[in-house]
Design a protein around this motif. Structure first.
Motif, PDB file in Angstrom:
ATOM      1  N   LEU A   1      23.386 -27.902 -45.276  1.00 19.33           N
ATOM      2  CA  LEU A   1      22.268 -28.827 -45.446  1.00 19.33           C
ATOM      3  C   LEU A   1      21.698 -29.323 -44.114  1.00 19.33           C
ATOM      4  N   PRO A   2      22.529 -29.653 -43.130  1.00 19.41           N
ATOM      5  CA  PRO A   2      21.945 -30.086 -41.851  1.00 19.41           C
ATOM      6  C   PRO A   2      21.055 -29.004 -41.222  1.00 19.41           C
ATOM      7  N   LEU A   3      21.493 -27.754 -41.286  1.00 21.75           N
ATOM      8  CA  LEU A   3      20.693 -26.670 -40.729  1.00 21.75           C
ATOM      9  C   LEU A   3      19.408 -26.483 -41.528  1.00 21.75           C
ATOM     10  N   LEU A   4      19.506 -26.548 -42.858  1.00 25.61           N
ATOM     11  CA  LEU A   4      18.325 -26.410 -43.708  1.00 25.61           C
ATOM     12  C   LEU A   4      17.330 -27.532 -43.432  1.00 25.61           C
ATOM     13  N   SER A   5      17.837 -28.753 -43.258  1.00 32.78           N
ATOM     14  CA  SER A   5      16.961 -29.890 -42.984  1.00 32.78           C
ATOM     15  C   SER A   5      16.273 -29.739 -41.628  1.00 32.78           C
ATOM     16  N   ALA A   6      17.016 -29.303 -40.628  1.00 32.62           N
ATOM     17  CA  ALA A   6      16.447 -29.153 -39.285  1.00 32.62           C
ATOM     18  C   ALA A   6      15.351 -28.086 -39.274  1.00 32.62           C
ATOM     19  N   ILE A   7      15.601 -26.958 -39.948  1.00 36.43           N
ATOM     20  CA  ILE A   7      14.594 -25.894 -39.987  1.00 36.43           C
ATOM     21  C   ILE A   7      13.365 -26.355 -40.761  1.00 36.43           C
ATOM     22  N   SER A   8      13.573 -27.058 -41.877  1.00 33.56           N
ATOM     23  CA  SER A   8      12.449 -27.537 -42.692  1.00 33.56           C
ATOM     24  C   SER A   8      11.564 -28.489 -41.895  1.00 33.56           C
ATOM     25  N   GLN A   9      12.195 -29.403 -41.165  1.00 34.57           N
ATOM     26  CA  GLN A   9      11.424 -30.352 -40.366  1.00 34.57           C
ATOM     27  C   GLN A   9      10.631 -29.643 -39.272  1.00 34.57           C
ATOM     28  N   GLU A  10      11.239 -28.652 -38.647  1.00 37.22           N
ATOM     29  CA  GLU A  10      10.551 -27.915 -37.590  1.00 37.22           C
ATOM     30  C   GLU A  10       9.359 -27.148 -38.160  1.00 37.22           C
ATOM     31  N   VAL A  11       9.553 -26.511 -39.323  1.00 35.45           N
ATOM     32  CA  VAL A  11       8.461 -25.764 -39.958  1.00 35.45           C
ATOM     33  C   VAL A  11       7.330 -26.712 -40.329  1.00 35.45           C
ATOM     34  N   TYR A  12       7.667 -27.856 -40.933  1.00 31.34           N
ATOM     35  CA  TYR A  12       6.644 -28.824 -41.335  1.00 31.34           C
ATOM     36  C   TYR A  12       5.890 -29.347 -40.110  1.00 31.34           C
ATOM     37  N   PHE A  13       6.645 -29.602 -39.044  1.00 30.10           N
ATOM     38  CA  PHE A  13       6.047 -30.144 -37.828  1.00 30.10           C
ATOM     39  C   PHE A  13       5.036 -29.162 -37.231  1.00 30.10           C
ATOM     40  N   ARG A  14       5.355 -27.873 -37.284  1.00 26.80           N
ATOM     41  CA  ARG A  14       4.451 -26.869 -36.733  1.00 26.80           C
ATOM     42  C   ARG A  14       3.260 -26.614 -37.646  1.00 26.80           C
ATOM     43  N   LEU A  15       3.484 -26.664 -38.954  1.00 34.90           N
ATOM     44  CA  LEU A  15       2.383 -26.422 -39.886  1.00 34.90           C
ATOM     45  C   LEU A  15       1.313 -27.505 -39.797  1.00 34.90           C
ATOM     46  N   ASN A  16       1.729 -28.753 -39.595  1.00 34.79           N
ATOM     47  CA  ASN A  16       0.721 -29.819 -39.535  1.00 34.79           C
ATOM     48  C   ASN A  16       0.284 -30.123 -38.100  1.00 34.79           C
ATOM     49  N   ASP A  17       0.518 -29.130 -37.206  1.00 35.14           N
ATOM     50  CA  ASP A  17       0.024 -29.221 -35.836  1.00 35.14           C
ATOM     51  C   ASP A  17       0.507 -30.489 -35.162  1.00 35.14           C
ATOM     52  N   HIS A  18       1.845 -30.640 -35.182  1.00 35.24           N
ATOM     53  CA  HIS A  18       2.494 -31.783 -34.510  1.00 35.24           C
ATOM     54  C   HIS A  18       1.980 -33.129 -35.054  1.00 35.24           C
ATOM     55  N   GLY A  19       1.791 -33.191 -36.354  1.00 33.22           N
ATOM     56  CA  GLY A  19       1.380 -34.434 -36.994  1.00 33.22           C
ATOM     57  C   GLY A  19      -0.112 -34.720 -36.952  1.00 33.22           C
ATOM     58  N   LYS A  20      -0.918 -33.796 -36.436  1.00 33.96           N
ATOM     59  CA  LYS A  20      -2.361 -34.038 -36.293  1.00 33.96           C
ATOM     60  C   LYS A  20      -3.152 -33.618 -37.525  1.00 33.96           C
ATOM     61  N   ARG A  21      -2.552 -32.799 -38.393  1.00 31.60           N
ATOM     62  CA  ARG A  21      -3.299 -32.288 -39.533  1.00 31.60           C
ATOM     63  C   ARG A  21      -2.498 -32.518 -40.811  1.00 31.60           C
ATOM     64  N   PRO A  22      -3.024 -33.319 -41.739  1.00 29.51           N
ATOM     65  CA  PRO A  22      -2.283 -33.574 -42.989  1.00 29.51           C
ATOM     66  C   PRO A  22      -2.186 -32.304 -43.829  1.00 29.51           C
ATOM     67  N   LEU A  23      -1.053 -32.163 -44.499  1.00 27.68           N
ATOM     68  CA  LEU A  23      -0.832 -31.003 -45.346  1.00 27.68           C
ATOM     69  C   LEU A  23      -0.926 -31.373 -46.821  1.00 27.68           C
ATOM     70  N   PRO A  24      -1.387 -30.454 -47.665  1.00 27.46           N
ATOM     71  CA  PRO A  24      -1.435 -30.740 -49.115  1.00 27.46           C
ATOM     72  C   PRO A  24      -0.040 -31.008 -49.666  1.00 27.46           C
ATOM     73  N   GLU A  25       0.021 -31.715 -50.807  1.00 28.24           N
ATOM     74  CA  GLU A  25       1.307 -31.983 -51.442  1.00 28.24           C
ATOM     75  C   GLU A  25       1.960 -30.665 -51.877  1.00 28.24           C
ATOM     76  N   HIS A  26       3.250 -30.682 -51.906  1.00 29.57           N
ATOM     77  CA  HIS A  26       4.059 -29.535 -52.345  1.00 29.57           C
ATOM     78  C   HIS A  26       3.916 -28.330 -51.424  1.00 29.57           C
ATOM     79  N   THR A  27       3.446 -28.550 -50.177  1.00 29.33           N
ATOM     80  CA  THR A  27       3.314 -27.430 -49.248  1.00 29.33           C
ATOM     81  C   THR A  27       4.656 -26.759 -49.000  1.00 29.33           C
TER      82      THR A  27
END
Length: 297
Positions: free
Chosen positions: A81-107
């Motif tokens: 779970l720690p590894l899964l959480s770390a990868i998920s956060q990194e993917v989310y962070f990159r998808l929303n352009d370091h927090g600059k672009r909101p992502l749709p729900e359930h992305t």
């Protein structure tokens, strides 16, 4: 014998309520490389396993899965779970352009299954080797390698037949070269003599020097050496193709390069449309041969 570089093998063995599975895919590659996936801790035996697989597979890019499933139910499914959480956060962070672009729900919903397939996230079966696991794994891996070898041998036989056909076709075309070689020399000699006759009445021409130039020119057109070397290379290719060595892809590729050099020189010295047609057909067979050699171990 000829081995294809591509192939597939799979073996399964059951013992003591456990199922041992080994699966191996081989793909084209200039170098030998093994990517190993397993649900077991094989640190003590991984080097030995890698050496055995690479030695048996000879050449290619290898992808191998080794698994042990405990049918008695004592094995567990573990999720890091720690590894899964770390990868998920990194993917989310990159998808929303370091927090600059909101992502749709359930992305992230659609990404979770993909993340769960990441090596190291999910471990199934037994995490540690037990007393007789290594012996069973060795046996199932050997079975898998035998099946891979059988698969590659079958494909290799088809490759050898096609390669031999291509080389023999080049030899047949080479036999036709003499039908046009003498004609082209006579045609060039006649054309040059006609030009000489035209210029003799209008300028001072040293006929002896002119004959020397003609001889020099005709010597440059001589293709006997190229014919002999191409024939020798073709015969050597067929010899290597049918010997007992299993790994000969690199050697055959080198001989193919030498054949290409001689064919190119024949084309440069052709000075004949008919001879040039033969050379073009030789090149077609040679290109098909090179494509097939990329699949040879």
């Amino acid at each position: 014998m000829l081995l294809s570089m591509t192939g597939y093998g799979r073996a399964v063995r059951t013992d003591g309520g456990k199922t041992y599975t080994a699966e191996l895919r081989a793909l084209n590659s200039k170098q030998s490389d093994l990517r190993l996936r397993t649900n077991l801790n094989l640190q003590a035996h991984e080097l030995e396993l890698r050496k055995r697989v690479l030695a048996a597979a000879k050449r290619g890019k290898l992808e191998m899965n080794v698994e042990v499933a405990d049918e008695a139910g004592t094995g567990k499914v573990k999720v890091d779970l720690p590894l899964l959480s770390a990868i998920s956060q990194e993917v989310y962070f990159r998808l929303n352009d370091h927090g600059k672009r909101p992502l749709p729900e359930h992305t992230m919903d659609g990404l979770v299954p993909a993340l769960l397939r990441t090596p190291g996230i999910v471990e199934t079966g037994l995490a540690e080797l037990e007393a007789n696991d290594w012996a069973n794994l060795q046996a199932v891996v050997e079975d898998c390698l035998d099946r891979l070898h059988a698969y590659r041998s079958q494909e290799g036989a088809a490759l050898a037949e096609d390669l031999g056909t291509r080389v023999r076709a080049i030899l047949e075309l080479l036999d036709q070269v003499d039908d046009y070689a003498d004609q082209r020399i006579e045609a060039v000699r006649s054309r040059m003599e006609r030009h000489l006759a035209e210029y003799l009445g209008r300028a001072n021409v040293d006929k002896n020097r002119y004959e020397q130039e003609v001889l020099f020119y005709l010597e440059k057109m001589d293709i006997n050496e190229e014919k002999v070397r191409l024939a020798q290379n073709c015969e050597y290719f067929l010899e290597i193709l049918t010997n007992d060595d299993e790994v000969k892809g690199r050697k055959l590729a080198f001989i193919g390069q030498e054949m290409g050099r001689e064919i190119n020189t024949l084309g440069a010295k052709s000075y004949s449309a008919d001879l040039q047609k033969l050379v073009v057909t030789m090149k077609e067979h040679l290109e098909m041969l090179k494509e097939q050699l990329a699949n040879v171990a």
